[in-house]
Write an enzyme that holds these catalytic residues in place. Structure first.
Site, short mmCIF file in Angstrom:
data_model
loop_
_atom_site.label_atom_id
_atom_site.label_comp_id
_atom_site.label_asym_id
_atom_site.label_seq_id
_atom_site.Cartn_x
_atom_site.Cartn_y
_atom_site.Cartn_z
N ASP A 1 40.80 -2.08 -23.46
CA ASP A 1 40.67 -0.76 -24.08
C ASP A 1 41.48 0.27 -23.29
OD1 ASP A 1 39.20 -1.80 -26.11
OD2 ASP A 1 37.35 -0.72 -25.66
N ASP B 1 38.39 0.75 -20.31
CA ASP B 1 38.03 1.67 -21.39
C ASP B 1 38.46 3.10 -21.04
OD1 ASP B 1 35.73 0.06 -23.25
OD2 ASP B 1 36.07 -0.69 -21.23
N HIS C 1 34.09 -2.75 -22.06
CA HIS C 1 33.43 -2.71 -23.37
C HIS C 1 32.19 -1.83 -23.40
CE1 HIS C 1 33.30 -3.91 -27.45
NE2 HIS C 1 32.32 -4.77 -27.37
N VAL C 2 31.24 -2.06 -22.51
CA VAL C 2 30.06 -1.20 -22.41
C VAL C 2 30.44 0.01 -21.58
CG1 VAL C 2 27.69 -1.01 -21.57
CG2 VAL C 2 28.47 -3.13 -22.64
N HIS C 3 30.21 1.21 -22.12
CA HIS C 3 30.67 2.43 -21.47
C HIS C 3 29.65 2.89 -20.43
CE1 HIS C 3 33.11 3.13 -25.40
NE2 HIS C 3 33.63 2.18 -24.63
N HIS D 1 37.18 -8.51 -21.45
CA HIS D 1 36.66 -7.25 -21.97
C HIS D 1 35.15 -7.27 -22.23
CE1 HIS D 1 36.95 -3.26 -23.57
NE2 HIS D 1 36.47 -3.62 -24.75
N TYR E 1 43.07 3.73 -26.78
CA TYR E 1 42.26 4.15 -27.92
C TYR E 1 43.14 4.79 -29.00
CZ TYR E 1 37.86 3.10 -25.57
OH TYR E 1 36.82 2.43 -24.96
N ASN F 1 38.86 -4.53 -27.68
CA ASN F 1 38.78 -4.44 -29.14
C ASN F 1 39.62 -3.30 -29.70
OD1 ASN F 1 36.50 -3.08 -27.69
ND2 ASN F 1 36.14 -2.17 -29.72
N HIS G 1 26.24 -3.20 -27.27
CA HIS G 1 27.02 -4.45 -27.32
C HIS G 1 26.23 -5.65 -26.81
CE1 HIS G 1 30.42 -2.05 -28.48
NE2 HIS G 1 30.41 -1.37 -27.35
#
Length: 434
Positions: A172, A145, A325-327, A288, A175, A205, A298
């Site tokens: 990710d 991410d 995915h989870v920041h 991800h 972006y 995603n 999420h």
């Protein structure tokens, strides 16, 4: 045999209690802006490298000249190129945007753990790369991410201090989110690092850019980040595997079909059936969407993929699973089916590279028993595998503008643990299922 000090460190690390960091984070930072920098049309830009099979490296770059040759000259001495390789090129249209010419050229065979100098398209600057070692120790940097914010810039600067051999990115990337020139600026942002060490990625995603009448929702991603799917008998750029030193790494696609009748599931079974743990005693998996996540963000999104694939990974005795995915950051115990399991994988969520959406601050309480450490900060991981049984994992928080180690633990592989023998029959049964 390990000395007594190392044994003590391992024992203490394995006894770490569950914790949620109370670190107070600094405020968000802005998205980076890139000034226009005109270059000759044949000038190589957005240079990055990736592994392309045993002793081979794929070099990717972009030119605005569609007739620029997809040629790489290379050698072990500066400006003394003893070998030449010719590759292929592609481009794509996306609404009103047309990409530059994207070149993909594989060079090799190359010597292991060796510095090479290379030039793309017969002009432009000289670059240099170092090939990974063929044996332990080997070091992976890990961060997902990423995006293109000032936090991303900090993350990349800290990764550059890592002395890593290969970077792993669980989805990710840019972006871009349909704004195609953001893929170009992302390529320029990464070039100082990604032109020197292999970057291996899988999709998230934010790589899905679906518009009506566009068949391939991953068109920009697949065009720009070509991974070694042909070498691993996969027919998709969204999932593949590769070996580094004594490590087998499997990159799965959270956004490709993964049910038991899917091509990805069949490919995964075939790939695991070929793994020789004597040759590659460490087995890592990346995708991800995390399966084990105690953050409010999420929740449950990876449950269907976990239900399908976790039994297969557990039977194969996967050592580590990295997700994004989870920041935020989170590390688990060895776990399977929601409970601690000595033959399960350690799950690490590391979607904290510097994205534009900010951090996921809220965690569920009480902290689950399988969760060891969690913190909502930007950062990156460093996974140094020392030998066939022991590796040191460090997570470095970047929020201080300094590279601060916030979590670290020695991890003992499942190779030689008795789990492989215990799970051998279970794996064989799964592999022969229709």
């Amino acid at each position: 045999m390990m000395d007594s000090k190392l044994v003590l460190v391992v024992v203490l690390a394995l006894l770490v209690v569950s914790a949620s960091s109370k670190y107070v984070r600094p405020p968000p930072r802005k998205t980076l802006h890139f000034p226009w920098d005109p270059k000759p049309s044949s000038y190589p830009q957005q240079v990055h490298i990736s592994l392309a099979g045993a002793k081979h490296i794929r070099i990717t770059w972009v030119t605005s000249d569609r007739y620029s040759p997809s040629i790489v000259e290379y050698g072990t001495s500066s400006k003394n190129y003893t070998s030449t390789a010719r590759g292929e090129n592609t481009s794509y249209k996306y609404l009103l945007y047309r990409s530059g010419t994207i070149h993909h050229t594989v060079i090799g065979p190359l010597h292991d753990d060796t510095l090479y100098f290379y030039r793309c398209g017969r002009e432009g600057p000289e670059f240099q790369l170092k090939t990974p070692p063929s044996q332990f120790p080997v070091t992976f940097s890990v961060a997902g991410d990423l995006g293109q914010t000032e936090w991303t810039k900090t993350t990349l600067a800290h990764i550059d201090q890592c002395k890593y051999d290969v970077h792993l990115l669980p989805g990710d990337l840019s972006y871009a989110d349909y704004i195609q020139h953001r893929w170009d600026t992302f390529g320029e942002l990464l070039q100082p690092l990604a032109s020197r060490r292999p970057w291996m990625v899988t999709q998230g995603n934010h790589e899905m850019e679906n518009i009506p009448f566009l068949k391939d929702g991953f068109l920009p991603y697949n065009s720009r980040w070509k991974m070694p799917y042909s070498e691993s008998n996969s027919t998709s750029n969204l999932y593949y595997s590769f070996d580094v030193a004594g490590v087998h790494v499997i990159m799965l696609g959270s956004y490709a079909d993964y049910d038991k009748y899917s091509d990805q599931y069949r490919w995964l079974k075939a790939d695991l059936s070929k793994v020789n743990r004597r040759r590659t005693p460490w087995l890592l998996v990346l995708f991800h969407m995390p399966w084990y996540n105690s953050n409010e963000a999420h929740q449950g999104e990876g449950d269907e993929m976990m239900e399908t694939m976790e039994p297969l990974l557990h039977a194969a005795c996967v050592d580590i699973v990295f997700a994004g995915h989870v920041h935020a950051y989170e590390r688990s115990k060895r776990v399977f089916n929601g409970r601690s399991d000595r033959c399960g994988a350690v799950h690490i969520t590391i979607g904290d590279g510097g994205n534009k959406e900010g951090l996921a601050h809220e965690y569920k309480e009480p902290q689950p028993g399988w969760s060891v450490f969690r913190e909502a900060s930007f950062g990156h991981g460093e996974f140094k595998i020392m030998n066939s049984t022991h590796a040191l994992w460090r997570w470095h928080r970047n929020d201080d503008d300094q590279r601060v180690t916030s979590d670290q633990v020695w991890i003992i592989s499942l190779f030689g643990s008795g789990c492989l023998l215990k799970k051998n029959g279970e794996l064989r049964k799964i592999l022969v299922e229709p």
